[in-house]
Design an enzyme around this catalytic site. Structure first.
Site, PDB file in Angstrom:
ATOM      1  N   TYR A 154       4.984   6.254   3.211  1.00 24.59           N
ATOM      2  CA  TYR A 154       4.014   5.176   3.380  1.00 24.59           C
ATOM      3  C   TYR A 154       2.870   5.612   4.302  1.00 24.59           C
ATOM      4  O   TYR A 154       1.683   5.441   3.964  1.00 24.59           O
ATOM      5  CB  TYR A 154       4.724   3.953   3.952  1.00 24.59           C
ATOM      6  N   LYS A 158      -1.333   6.023   3.669  1.00 26.36           N
ATOM      7  CA  LYS A 158      -2.332   5.294   4.439  1.00 26.36           C
ATOM      8  C   LYS A 158      -3.329   6.242   5.102  1.00 26.36           C
ATOM      9  O   LYS A 158      -4.531   5.949   5.175  1.00 26.36           O
ATOM     10  CB  LYS A 158      -1.647   4.404   5.477  1.00 26.36           C
TER      11      LYS A 158
END
Length: 251
Positions: A154, A158
């Site tokens: 994740y 980002k």
């Protein structure tokens, strides 16, 4: 201020996306609200339409290129242009790095990166043809700046979105399209309130003494897509109450 501009917001059936939708509609923006869940998209759009301004739902998978192109076409067909795009849709699949599966990695990459990339691409093509400029906003995270346990995949996506915002400055500035990213920290949403310790934990370790609200994030989004932010591009704004300056672990 926005002079009847048109915006697409993905993943906006609740949480941060919905808060941004409310702010934009109140400011006079005509909003195309996307969520993968049809019921969430329909209910959220109806709420905004009733209380804040013009909003229509467009439910579907914001990581699917064919759907993305249809959504951008819908915005232009319905309202005549596309001026603002906020790539808010994203998924979080926790997991230890040593045991993380290819399926989970591919899922996170598809939604968080590919969906944002191709939404920006489809919208930028329309904005270029319109010759009126535009605003693109990616939704990053403090996990793209500071390491979080079980969020390697994740956090990687980002951080990549912030680099994409920088790179697109080179390719889109000549068309008066700005590209920026928001990086929220701990935020109280429908998802996090189910964790009984979430608010107390993040209140303890956040310098300002509390996690963010969805309105905290929405206010910043509204500014970055506004005419007042026309000379800001390629930037990432962290909204975390100072947590990333000190970075104590919540674990």
């Amino acid at each position: 201020m926005f002079n009847k501009q048109v915006a697409i917001i993905t993943g906006a059936g609740q949480g941060i996306g919905l808060a941004i939708g409310r702010k934009l509609a109140t400011a006079g923006v005509r909003v195309v609200l996307n969520d993968k869940e049809e019921g969430l998209a329909r209910d959220a759009a109806a709420q905004i339409q009733k209380e804040h301004g013009i909003c229509i739902p467009f439910a579907g998978d914001a990581s699917d290129v064919t759907f993305i192109e249809a959504m951008v076409d819908k915005a232009v067909t319905q309202f005549g242009s596309i001026d603002i795009v906020i790539a808010n849709a994203g998924i979080t699949l926790f997991g230890e790095f040593l045991n993380y599966t290819p399926d989970d990695l591919n899922a996170v990459m598809k939604v968080n990166l590919a969906g944002s990339f191709f939404l920006a691409q489809a919208a930028a093509r329309k904005m270029k043809a319109q010759q009126t400029g535009g605003r693109i906003l990616f939704m990053s995270s403090v996990t793209g700046h500071q390491a979080h346990k079980n969020l390697a995949a994740y956090g990687m996506t980002k951080a990549a979105l912030e680099m994409l915002a920088k790179t697109l400055v080179v390719e889109l500035s000549e068309y008066r399209i700005t590209v920026n990213a928001l990086a929220p920290g701990a935020t109280l949403t429908e998802r996090t309130v189910h964790d009984a310790t979430y608010e107390s934990t993040w209140s303890r370790i956040t310098p300002t003494g509390r996690p963010a609200t969805t309105d905290d994030i929405a206010h910043a989004a509204l500014f970055l897509v506004s005419p007042q932010a026309g000379h800001i591009t390629g930037q990432s704004l962290i909204i975390d109450g100072g947590w990333s300056s000190v970075s104590p672990s919540p674990y």
